[in-house]
Design a protein around this motif. Structure first.
Motif, PDB file in Angstrom:
ATOM      1  N   LEU A  17      45.132  28.219  63.858  1.00 42.81           N
ATOM      2  CA  LEU A  17      46.381  28.252  63.709  1.00 42.81           C
ATOM      3  C   LEU A  17      47.382  27.886  65.255  1.00 42.81           C
ATOM      4  N   CYS A  18      46.862  28.665  66.276  1.00 43.30           N
ATOM      5  CA  CYS A  18      47.458  28.490  67.473  1.00 43.30           C
ATOM      6  C   CYS A  18      47.407  27.314  67.970  1.00 43.30           C
ATOM      7  N   ALA A  19      46.067  26.606  67.980  1.00 38.50           N
ATOM      8  CA  ALA A  19      45.579  25.292  68.538  1.00 38.50           C
ATOM      9  C   ALA A  19      46.557  24.248  67.717  1.00 38.50           C
ATOM     10  N   LYS A  20      46.721  24.319  66.470  1.00 40.32           N
ATOM     11  CA  LYS A  20      47.546  23.333  65.594  1.00 40.32           C
ATOM     12  C   LYS A  20      48.983  23.755  66.142  1.00 40.32           C
ATOM     13  N   LEU A  21      49.558  24.749  66.427  1.00 37.54           N
ATOM     14  CA  LEU A  21      50.962  25.178  67.069  1.00 37.54           C
ATOM     15  C   LEU A  21      50.904  24.289  68.084  1.00 37.54           C
ATOM     16  N   LYS A  22      50.172  24.670  69.284  1.00 44.81           N
ATOM     17  CA  LYS A  22      50.221  24.300  70.608  1.00 44.81           C
ATOM     18  C   LYS A  22      50.193  22.620  70.434  1.00 44.81           C
ATOM     19  N   SER A  23      49.820  21.773  69.658  1.00 44.04           N
ATOM     20  CA  SER A  23      49.740  20.304  69.472  1.00 44.04           C
ATOM     21  C   SER A  23      50.755  19.779  68.936  1.00 44.04           C
ATOM     22  N   LYS A  24      51.774  20.755  68.427  1.00 46.68           N
ATOM     23  CA  LYS A  24      53.049  20.115  67.891  1.00 46.68           C
ATOM     24  C   LYS A  24      54.045  19.728  69.135  1.00 46.68           C
TER      25      LYS A  24
END
Length: 212
Positions: free
Chosen positions: A205-212
């Motif tokens: 989840l955190c990785a996906k959020l960071k990639s936004k």
């Protein structure tokens, strides 16, 4: 056909998508819909129509040529495949914050699981009830498992205690373990373990959020 049933020809990815389809079919059935196209399902699930069609055909979902999948019949076959048409009795070991929360989740019964007993070693928890579920001392595991003929365990334990308890469960005849402990369990052939790694989910989840 139990909760942890698997067919070799059906992928884990397909199995994980089945509950998503089922929720849509439940909703359509509530509105009196009899047929639904794979295109509609693809739009609702953000998947390709060919993926939806292959998933549902893999479990034998009934369909009508050029009209789509039969709603009531598809609900029946998915529930049967997942074992959700039969209630599987289970127990939980480790009545901490997570364990107590799971005991209070009423939705398990809709998914073929009923937690009928819990175990812990804390004096204030033993011989009490949590959300209506009786809590026994962990020393009583084998006795209660045998008396109630339980085959499914839910582990919400610290990692240091998980393997020792697992060894006790295997010796008592447990066939399926839903593991929330942050550790890989060693079990013999014939015992199924489903690991829920909360930290991995959070990392994703955190990785996906960071990639936004």
């Amino acid at each position: 056909m139990g909760l942890f049933h698997r067919r070799k020809e059906i992928s884990v990815q397909t199995i994980r998508r089945l509950p998503q389809y089922l929720r849509i079919f439940y909703n359509l059935h509530g509105y009196g819909r009899e047929l639904v196209s794979s295109t509609y399902l693809a739009d609702e699930t953000h998947l390709l129509p060919v993926v939806v069609k292959k998933d549902l055909q893999a479990v034998g979902a009934p369909s009508k040529l050029r009209a789509g999948f039969k709603v009531a019949g598809t609900i029946e076959v998915i529930e049967k495949f997942l074992g959700w048409n039969n209630l599987n009795k289970a127990f939980l070991v480790g009545v901490g914050h997570l364990g107590a929360a799971l005991l209070g989740f009423d939705g398990f019964k809709n998914h073929g699981l009923e937690i009928v007993a819990a175990f812990d070693t804390h004096p204030e928890k033993v011989a009490s009830t949590v959300h209506g579920v009786p809590v026994y001392h962990t020393a009583q595991l084998a006795t209660v498992i045998e008396r109630q003929n339980l085959k499914i365990a839910v582990l919400t334990l610290p990692s240091a205690a998980a393997q020792g308890v697992t060894d006790t469960l295997v010796a008592a005849g447990i066939k399926a373990i839903w593991n929330f402990a942050p550790v890989n369990l060693e079990v013999p052939d014939g015992v199924t373990v489903q690991k829920e790694d909360i930290s991995s989910g959070l990392a994703e989840l955190c990785a996906k959020l960071k990639s936004k």
